[in-house]
Write an enzyme that holds these catalytic residues in place. Structure first.
Site, PDB file in Angstrom:
ATOM      1  N   LYS A  15       0.822  -1.217   0.000  1.00 40.49           N
ATOM      2  CA  LYS A  15       0.000   0.000   0.000  1.00 40.49           C
ATOM      3  C   LYS A  15       0.860   1.272   0.000  1.00 40.49           C
ATOM      4  CE  LYS A  15      -2.296  -1.176   3.775  1.00 40.49           C
ATOM      5  NZ  LYS A  15      -1.761  -2.521   4.084  1.00 40.49           N
ATOM      6  N   ARG A  90      -9.897   0.520   8.362  1.00 37.73           N
ATOM      7  CA  ARG A  90      -9.537  -0.868   8.644  1.00 37.73           C
ATOM      8  C   ARG A  90     -10.686  -1.610   9.322  1.00 37.73           C
ATOM      9  NH1 ARG A  90      -3.548   0.112   8.755  1.00 37.73           N
ATOM     10  NH2 ARG A  90      -2.454  -1.837   9.052  1.00 37.73           N
ATOM     11  N   ARG A 129      11.319  -5.988   4.785  1.00 46.19           N
ATOM     12  CA  ARG A 129      11.083  -4.544   4.657  1.00 46.19           C
ATOM     13  C   ARG A 129      12.032  -3.743   5.553  1.00 46.19           C
ATOM     14  NH1 ARG A 129       5.151  -2.144   5.057  1.00 46.19           N
ATOM     15  NH2 ARG A 129       5.079  -3.049   7.148  1.00 46.19           N
ATOM     16  N   ARG A 162      10.914  -2.063  11.100  1.00 48.05           N
ATOM     17  CA  ARG A 162       9.826  -1.691  12.006  1.00 48.05           C
ATOM     18  C   ARG A 162       9.686  -2.753  13.084  1.00 48.05           C
ATOM     19  NH1 ARG A 162       4.584  -0.137   8.448  1.00 48.05           N
ATOM     20  NH2 ARG A 162       3.661  -1.363  10.103  1.00 48.05           N
ATOM     21  N   ARG A 173      -0.617  -9.665  12.676  1.00 48.22           N
ATOM     22  CA  ARG A 173      -1.196  -8.606  11.840  1.00 48.22           C
ATOM     23  C   ARG A 173      -1.991  -9.193  10.672  1.00 48.22           C
ATOM     24  NH1 ARG A 173       3.932  -5.669  10.468  1.00 48.22           N
ATOM     25  NH2 ARG A 173       2.701  -4.267   9.205  1.00 48.22           N
TER      26      ARG A 173
END
Ligand code: AMP
Length: 221
Positions: A15, A90, A129, A162, A173
């Protein structure tokens, strides 16, 4: 008239990365609730303190907090602002709140892009990431490596992982997405605004697919 598009998809669907590409080619302002919350945590603001423990566990931050930060953000924009929401809404409650705010601003949701990606690809993208601590640019150790390891190409800032991209939190998640966010797919499908996008392709291709729907076809495709 206020206009809005929504990027909907599981964590790791791309996203944020896709939003940056769309932003460069259109007048949409990128609104990422995740980025806003991380900034609030970093600055030690009260909303950040409220959100931190949920974010660390990979749980959703309560709707009331999200509604507050999004409303504040939208109040700053002009009546003709064009927003691209990333990571928001969400929950159904957030979606209903967004509808209300848009009605108040005489706006509407033009498109909801569902970024579809296979689960094993999601896990791999999240594990690899890396994010720039200074400017927020997003990299991947293998797929989108920076020119120099650990250093942001754009601003020279340090890259970090992160804290919620660690394996245990990632799995939670993905579960949370299934449990709380997937109902939005149906909500927007019924409204006729949902476009399914294959986001397992190369970033440029995914971006071009979205831009074509927005009436901005990319040269060469
Ligand atoms: P993201 O950067 O979109 O992956 O968001 C990181 C974390 O911030 C999520 O795991 C949630 O804890 C929180 N968060 C971001 N956006 C929302 C939202 N719209 N509703 C609830 N929690 C959110």
């Amino acid at each position: 008239m206020m206009q809005a598009i929504v990027l909907l998809g599981a964590p790791g669907a791309g996203k944020g990365t896709i939003a940056e590409g769309i932003k460069a080619a259109t007048a949409f302002v990128h609104v990422s609730t995740g980025d806003m919350l991380r900034a609030a945590v970093k600055a030690g603001r009260p909303v950040g303190l409220e959100a931190k423990s949920y974010m660390e566990k990979g749980e959703l931050v309560p709707d009331a907090v999200i509604v507050k930060i999004v409303t504040e953000r939208l109040d700053q924009g002009g009546p003709d602002a064009q927003y691209m929401f990333d990571g928001f809404p969400r929950t159904l409650e957030q979606a209903r709140m967004l509808d209300e705010v848009l009605v108040e601003h005489r706006g509407r949701i033009e498109h909801v892009f569902l970024l579809d990606v296979a689960r094993d690809v999601l896990v791999d993208r999240l594990a690899g990431r890396r994010v720039c601590r200074s400017c927020g640019a997003v990299y991947h150790v293998r797929n989108i490596p920076p020119k120099k390891a650990g250093v942001c190409d754009a601003c020279g800032g340090a890259l970090y992982q992160r804290p919620d991209d660690t394996e245990e939190t990632v799995l939670n998640r993905l579960e949370v997405f299934k449990r709380q966010t997937q109902s939005l797919i149906e909500y927007y499908e019924r409204r006729g605004v949902l476009a399914r996008i294959n986001a397992g392709q190369k970033r440029e291709v995914t971006q071009a697919d979205i831009l074509a729907i927005l009436g901005k076809p990319t040269v060469g495709r």
